[in-house]
Design a protein around this motif. Structure first.
Motif, PDB file in Angstrom:
ATOM      1  N   LEU A   1      -0.053  -1.293  -4.931  1.00 45.41           N
ATOM      2  CA  LEU A   1       0.392  -2.363  -5.825  1.00 45.41           C
ATOM      3  C   LEU A   1      -0.129  -3.694  -5.302  1.00 45.41           C
ATOM      4  CD1 LEU A   1       2.143  -3.343  -8.219  1.00 45.41           C
ATOM      5  CD2 LEU A   1       4.051  -3.539  -6.587  1.00 45.41           C
ATOM      6  N   ILE A   2      -0.739  -4.469  -6.207  1.00 46.13           N
ATOM      7  CA  ILE A   2      -1.330  -5.759  -5.834  1.00 46.13           C
ATOM      8  C   ILE A   2      -0.723  -6.855  -6.708  1.00 46.13           C
ATOM      9  CG2 ILE A   2      -3.450  -7.112  -5.657  1.00 46.13           C
ATOM     10  CD1 ILE A   2      -4.964  -4.480  -5.317  1.00 46.13           C
ATOM     11  N   LYS A   3      -0.122  -7.837  -6.052  1.00 42.30           N
ATOM     12  CA  LYS A   3       0.316  -9.057  -6.746  1.00 42.30           C
ATOM     13  C   LYS A   3      -0.737 -10.121  -6.462  1.00 42.30           C
ATOM     14  CE  LYS A   3       4.106 -12.404  -7.160  1.00 42.30           C
ATOM     15  NZ  LYS A   3       5.442 -12.827  -6.654  1.00 42.30           N
ATOM     16  N   ALA A   4      -1.441 -10.532  -7.537  1.00 45.58           N
ATOM     17  CA  ALA A   4      -2.604 -11.404  -7.378  1.00 45.58           C
ATOM     18  C   ALA A   4      -2.289 -12.822  -7.833  1.00 45.58           C
ATOM     19  CB  ALA A   4      -3.773 -10.855  -8.184  1.00 45.58           C
ATOM     20  N   TYR A   5      -2.657 -13.783  -6.980  1.00 48.44           N
ATOM     21  CA  TYR A   5      -2.613 -15.202  -7.335  1.00 48.44           C
ATOM     22  C   TYR A   5      -4.060 -15.652  -7.557  1.00 48.44           C
ATOM     23  CZ  TYR A   5       2.120 -15.102  -5.408  1.00 48.44           C
ATOM     24  OH  TYR A   5       3.432 -14.813  -5.155  1.00 48.44           O
TER      25      TYR A   5
ATOM     26  N   ALA B   1      -2.181  -2.239 -10.353  1.00 52.28           N
ATOM     27  CA  ALA B   1      -2.109  -1.157  -9.349  1.00 52.28           C
ATOM     28  C   ALA B   1      -3.369  -0.308  -9.395  1.00 52.28           C
ATOM     29  CB  ALA B   1      -0.874  -0.291  -9.583  1.00 52.28           C
ATOM     30  N   LYS B   2      -3.703   0.239  -8.241  1.00 56.50           N
ATOM     31  CA  LYS B   2      -4.818   1.188  -8.122  1.00 56.50           C
ATOM     32  C   LYS B   2      -4.246   2.544  -7.710  1.00 56.50           C
ATOM     33  CE  LYS B   2      -8.252  -2.304  -6.798  1.00 56.50           C
ATOM     34  NZ  LYS B   2      -9.254  -2.725  -5.768  1.00 56.50           N
ATOM     35  N   TYR B   3      -4.533   3.582  -8.494  1.00 58.19           N
ATOM     36  CA  TYR B   3      -3.949   4.909  -8.277  1.00 58.19           C
ATOM     37  C   TYR B   3      -4.986   5.840  -7.649  1.00 58.19           C
ATOM     38  CZ  TYR B   3      -0.164   3.307 -11.317  1.00 58.19           C
ATOM     39  OH  TYR B   3       0.893   2.611 -11.854  1.00 58.19           O
ATOM     40  N   TYR B   4      -4.472   6.722  -6.786  1.00 57.86           N
ATOM     41  CA  TYR B   4      -5.307   7.762  -6.173  1.00 57.86           C
ATOM     42  C   TYR B   4      -4.390   8.887  -5.709  1.00 57.86           C
ATOM     43  CZ  TYR B   4      -3.851   5.138  -2.022  1.00 57.86           C
ATOM     44  OH  TYR B   4      -3.115   4.477  -1.065  1.00 57.86           O
ATOM     45  N   LYS B   5      -4.988   9.991  -5.286  1.00 55.10           N
ATOM     46  CA  LYS B   5      -4.223  11.155  -4.839  1.00 55.10           C
ATOM     47  C   LYS B   5      -4.574  11.497  -3.395  1.00 55.10           C
ATOM     48  CE  LYS B   5      -3.291  13.459  -9.235  1.00 55.10           C
ATOM     49  NZ  LYS B   5      -3.366  14.726  -9.990  1.00 55.10           N
ATOM     50  N   ILE B   6      -3.560  11.954  -2.673  1.00 54.45           N
ATOM     51  CA  ILE B   6      -3.738  12.398  -1.282  1.00 54.45           C
ATOM     52  C   ILE B   6      -3.682  13.923  -1.275  1.00 54.45           C
ATOM     53  CG2 ILE B   6      -2.769  12.352   1.046  1.00 54.45           C
ATOM     54  CD1 ILE B   6      -1.643   9.612   0.432  1.00 54.45           C
ATOM     55  N   ASN B   7      -4.712  14.501  -0.719  1.00 56.18           N
ATOM     56  CA  ASN B   7      -4.827  15.961  -0.652  1.00 56.18           C
ATOM     57  C   ASN B   7      -4.840  16.605  -2.036  1.00 56.18           C
ATOM     58  OD1 ASN B   7      -4.798  15.849   2.182  1.00 56.18           O
ATOM     59  ND2 ASN B   7      -2.543  15.931   2.229  1.00 56.18           N
ATOM     60  N   GLY B   8      -5.147  15.801  -3.038  1.00 54.31           N
ATOM     61  CA  GLY B   8      -5.261  16.319  -4.390  1.00 54.31           C
ATOM     62  C   GLY B   8      -3.953  16.655  -5.057  1.00 54.31           C
ATOM     63  N   THR B   9      -2.835  16.342  -4.415  1.00 57.03           N
ATOM     64  CA  THR B   9      -1.530  16.694  -4.998  1.00 57.03           C
ATOM     65  C   THR B   9      -0.619  15.489  -5.160  1.00 57.03           C
ATOM     66  OG1 THR B   9      -0.706  17.217  -2.787  1.00 57.03           O
ATOM     67  CG2 THR B   9      -1.620  19.048  -4.097  1.00 57.03           C
TER      68      THR B   9
ATOM     69  N   PRO C   1       0.818  -1.218   0.000  1.00 56.96           N
ATOM     70  CA  PRO C   1       0.000   0.000   0.000  1.00 56.96           C
ATOM     71  C   PRO C   1       0.853   1.270   0.000  1.00 56.96           C
ATOM     72  CG  PRO C   1       0.127  -0.891   2.212  1.00 56.96           C
ATOM     73  CD  PRO C   1       0.920  -1.816   1.342  1.00 56.96           C
ATOM     74  N   SER C   2       0.183   2.350  -0.388  1.00 57.07           N
ATOM     75  CA  SER C   2       0.726   3.714  -0.247  1.00 57.07           C
ATOM     76  C   SER C   2       2.110   3.876  -0.865  1.00 57.07           C
ATOM     77  CB  SER C   2       0.777   4.113   1.245  1.00 57.07           C
ATOM     78  OG  SER C   2      -0.499   3.983   1.839  1.00 57.07           O
ATOM     79  N   GLN C   3       2.277   3.450  -2.083  1.00 54.98           N
ATOM     80  CA  GLN C   3       3.526   3.686  -2.794  1.00 54.98           C
ATOM     81  C   GLN C   3       3.522   5.087  -3.404  1.00 54.98           C
ATOM     82  OE1 GLN C   3       3.894   0.403  -5.642  1.00 54.98           O
ATOM     83  NE2 GLN C   3       5.561  -0.464  -4.422  1.00 54.98           N
ATOM     84  N   THR C   4       4.635   5.785  -3.242  1.00 54.60           N
ATOM     85  CA  THR C   4       4.804   7.104  -3.845  1.00 54.60           C
ATOM     86  C   THR C   4       6.153   7.170  -4.551  1.00 54.60           C
ATOM     87  OG1 THR C   4       5.765   7.960  -1.776  1.00 54.60           O
ATOM     88  CG2 THR C   4       3.374   8.253  -2.101  1.00 54.60           C
TER      89      THR C   4
ATOM     90  N   THR D   1      21.229  -2.353   1.076  1.00 56.20           N
ATOM     91  CA  THR D   1      21.071  -2.492  -0.375  1.00 56.20           C
ATOM     92  C   THR D   1      21.262  -1.132  -1.028  1.00 56.20           C
ATOM     93  OG1 THR D   1      18.674  -2.127  -0.258  1.00 56.20           O
ATOM     94  CG2 THR D   1      19.451  -4.416  -0.165  1.00 56.20           C
ATOM     95  N   CYS D   2      21.477  -1.138  -2.318  1.00 55.21           N
ATOM     96  CA  CYS D   2      21.643   0.112  -3.059  1.00 55.21           C
ATOM     97  C   CYS D   2      20.321   0.862  -3.128  1.00 55.21           C
ATOM     98  CB  CYS D   2      22.153  -0.185  -4.468  1.00 55.21           C
ATOM     99  SG  CYS D   2      23.832  -0.867  -4.509  1.00 55.21           S
ATOM    100  N   GLU D   3      20.402   2.155  -3.013  1.00 56.80           N
ATOM    101  CA  GLU D   3      19.208   2.993  -3.059  1.00 56.80           C
ATOM    102  C   GLU D   3      18.772   3.190  -4.512  1.00 56.80           C
ATOM    103  OE1 GLU D   3      18.037   6.935  -0.645  1.00 56.80           O
ATOM    104  OE2 GLU D   3      19.501   7.267  -2.246  1.00 56.80           O
ATOM    105  N   VAL D   4      17.442   3.192  -4.743  1.00 52.99           N
ATOM    106  CA  VAL D   4      16.888   3.375  -6.081  1.00 52.99           C
ATOM    107  C   VAL D   4      15.836   4.477  -6.046  1.00 52.99           C
ATOM    108  CG1 VAL D   4      17.327   1.013  -6.878  1.00 52.99           C
ATOM    109  CG2 VAL D   4      15.183   1.540  -5.702  1.00 52.99           C
ATOM    110  N   SER D   5      15.669   5.106  -7.198  1.00 47.15           N
ATOM    111  CA  SER D   5      14.587   6.072  -7.379  1.00 47.15           C
ATOM    112  C   SER D   5      13.444   5.342  -8.061  1.00 47.15           C
ATOM    113  CB  SER D   5      15.067   7.245  -8.235  1.00 47.15           C
ATOM    114  OG  SER D   5      13.992   8.128  -8.495  1.00 47.15           O
ATOM    115  N   ALA D   6      12.316   5.125  -7.341  1.00 49.63           N
ATOM    116  CA  ALA D   6      11.234   4.271  -7.840  1.00 49.63           C
ATOM    117  C   ALA D   6       9.973   4.539  -7.035  1.00 49.63           C
ATOM    118  CB  ALA D   6      11.642   2.803  -7.733  1.00 49.63           C
ATOM    119  N   TRP D   7       8.959   3.686  -7.237  1.00 49.27           N
ATOM    120  CA  TRP D   7       7.776   3.700  -6.379  1.00 49.27           C
ATOM    121  C   TRP D   7       8.155   3.041  -5.056  1.00 49.27           C
ATOM    122  CZ3 TRP D   7       3.217   6.112  -7.280  1.00 49.27           C
ATOM    123  CH2 TRP D   7       2.934   6.522  -8.592  1.00 49.27           C
TER     124      TRP D   7
END
Length: 480
Positions: free
Chosen positions: A319-323, A305-313, A119-122, A170-176
């Motif tokens: 992210l859902i991994k489904a079996y 994935a399901k996308y939404y916005k917090i505080n409109g910004t 949940p709550s990936q940014t 681990t090495c740092e990455v720029s991602a979700w």
């Protein structure tokens, strides 16, 4: 002085005569020679081979394969599916709109039975997953800035940072962020999934025979609301329980729900259109399609994935991994109807194949029987021609075809052809007179078996009759 008309070259005249003889022979009728061999063992073999061939064509070709019919495979088909039911997990209630993907109701769909939620990936920076190759590090020197791993989660920044839990780095990455295995939560939806109902509506069409039919027979509006599929009592109610499908495929539902898998629902339309339409019924079978015991790639899963916005910004996603259990509906079949053309073709093939018995018995007689020499002399008639030097090939060809020989200049001066005793030259013919045409005579008979030598010695040798030789006639093969 009268002008002498030019004569055609000898080879041209011979070729024309040969062509006329061949054309005449083309219109002749030939019939095989029939010989009756009174041998009980050979007769048993002959009839046994004929019986086996006859049984093969009658039972297998015509009854089992129905080769007297014109057939069509691969019917035109349409499939509509619909799933109904609700289930619960540890945290919520799930309905059809959430656990069925895709929702269009086609021939291939998935029923989610377990999920791993991140949940709550940014968008930001965070530690890379330890499942990625070469992601662990001890210092910043182990991480290359700007490096992009196609199997990783994002673009490396060049820093070595502590992992989400434990003492590893681990090495740092720029991602979700956080990445999938950093804070995922597993939920099981399969508690009530065996009771889900699946409607599979199928209709087929055979264009060659202009025949159409569907797998729903009742015309009542509320028929599908109160029925469940049963092969014996209700075969035209295409509503299946998910647990029934998995059970018929020979799988354990709990194990399948945890790891996922692919189940095939095969609908077979084999229709004999010589019978009534009610005899053309769908037959269902179920089996697992994916490799169950492949350790490297077992089960079935996918991500969304399901996308939404917090505080409109701030854009956030879950992210859902489904079996789940993927259902593939497969339709195939074959329709057949009586047709005269395939019937005639297969009957002709059957009658021709019966001749294999004659071929086999002939081979046995000519190869293994004690009196094979006698049978060979009875079966084959051989005719020989007088032997001439190689330079006299026109004479030999003319004698075989029953033609008059070319002029005497083609004969060898030293060795003229000599006829058999008592034949060839008539009284009054001299050496400078044209030679009479030498017809071919029968070949000498090879030595018969020992048990027949005495009998042959006691028989008088008949003089060759006029019918034993080919007639000398300029019409050639026309009178053979």
């Amino acid at each position: 002085m009268a002008s002498v008309q030019p004569r055609l070259p000898e080879r041209v005249a011979t070729a024309r005569s040969l062509a006329r003889g061949c054309w005449s022979a083309f219109l002749d009728y030939e019939t095989p020679k029939v010989i009756v061999v009174r041998n009980r063992r050979l007769g048993v073999v002959y009839r046994a081979v004929q019986l086996l061939i006859l049984l093969y064509f009658v039972w297998y070709v015509f009854i089992v394969q129905k080769s007297y019919q014109d057939s069509e495979t691969g019917p035109e088909s349409s499939i509509i599916t619909k799933v109904k039911g609700i289930t619960v997990s540890e945290h919520k209630v799930w309905d059809v709109e959430e656990y069925v993907k895709p929702p269009e109701g086609g021939s291939v769909f998935s029923i989610i039975t377990r999920i791993e939620v991140t949940p709550s990936q940014t968008l930001g920076t965070c530690p890379e997953s330890m499942k990625i190759h070469n992601s662990t590090c001890h210092s910043d020197d182990d991480c290359v800035a700007g490096e992009l791993d196609m199997l990783g989660s994002g673009l490396r920044t060049g820093r070595c940072v502590p992992y989400y839990h434990g003492d590893s780095k681990t090495c740092e990455v720029s991602a979700w962020c956080p990445v999938e295995d950093g804070s995922s939560v597993s939920q099981f939806l399969g508690k009530m999934a065996p009771n889900f109902t699946i409607l599979i509506k199928n209709s087929i069409h055979y264009p060659k025979f202009k025949f159409s039919k569907g797998n729903i027979a009742s015309q009542k509006n509320d028929y599908l609301k109160h029925c469940t599929f049963d092969q014996d009592s209700d075969p035209y109610c295409p509503i299946f329980r998910l647990g029934f499908i998995v059970e018929q495929a020979g799988e354990n539902f709990t194990e399948l729900a945890h790891k996922g898998g692919v189940i095939g629902v095969i609908i077979n339309w084999d229709c004999d259109l010589d019978l009534s339409e009610s005899e053309c019924n769908p037959k269902y079978s179920f089996r697992r399609l994916d490799p169950k015991h492949a350790a490297a790639s077992s089960g079935y899963n996918f991500r969304f994935a399901k996308y939404y916005k917090i505080n409109g910004t701030t854009t956030t996603r879950t992210l859902i991994k489904a079996y789940g259990i993927r259902i593939d509906v497969i339709v195939h079949g074959q329709a057949g109807k009586f047709s005269l053309i395939p019937t005639i073709i297969n009957l002709a093939t059957a009658l021709t194949s019966i001749g294999v018995g004659s071929f086999l018995c002939d081979w046995i007689l000519l190869t293994f029987m004690n009196k094979n020499k006698v049978y060979s002399h009875k079966k084959f008639d051989k005719v020989c021609t007088p032997r001439h030097p190689s330079s006299s090939w026109p004479v030999t060809l003319a004698l075989v075809l029953g033609q008059a020989p070319p002029p005497p200049s083609h004969y060898s001066q030293d060795q003229p052809p000599s006829p058999p005793s008592g034949r060839g030259l008539t009284s009054g013919q001299g050496a400078d007179q044209p030679l009479a045409v030498q017809p071919p005579w029968p070949c000498p008979i090879s030595v018969p078996p020992e048990q027949m030598v005495d009998t042959f010695n006691q028989l008088p040798v008949p003089e060759p009759s006029q019918q034993d030789f080919l007639p000398t006639n300029p019409k050639g093969l026309a009178q053979l």
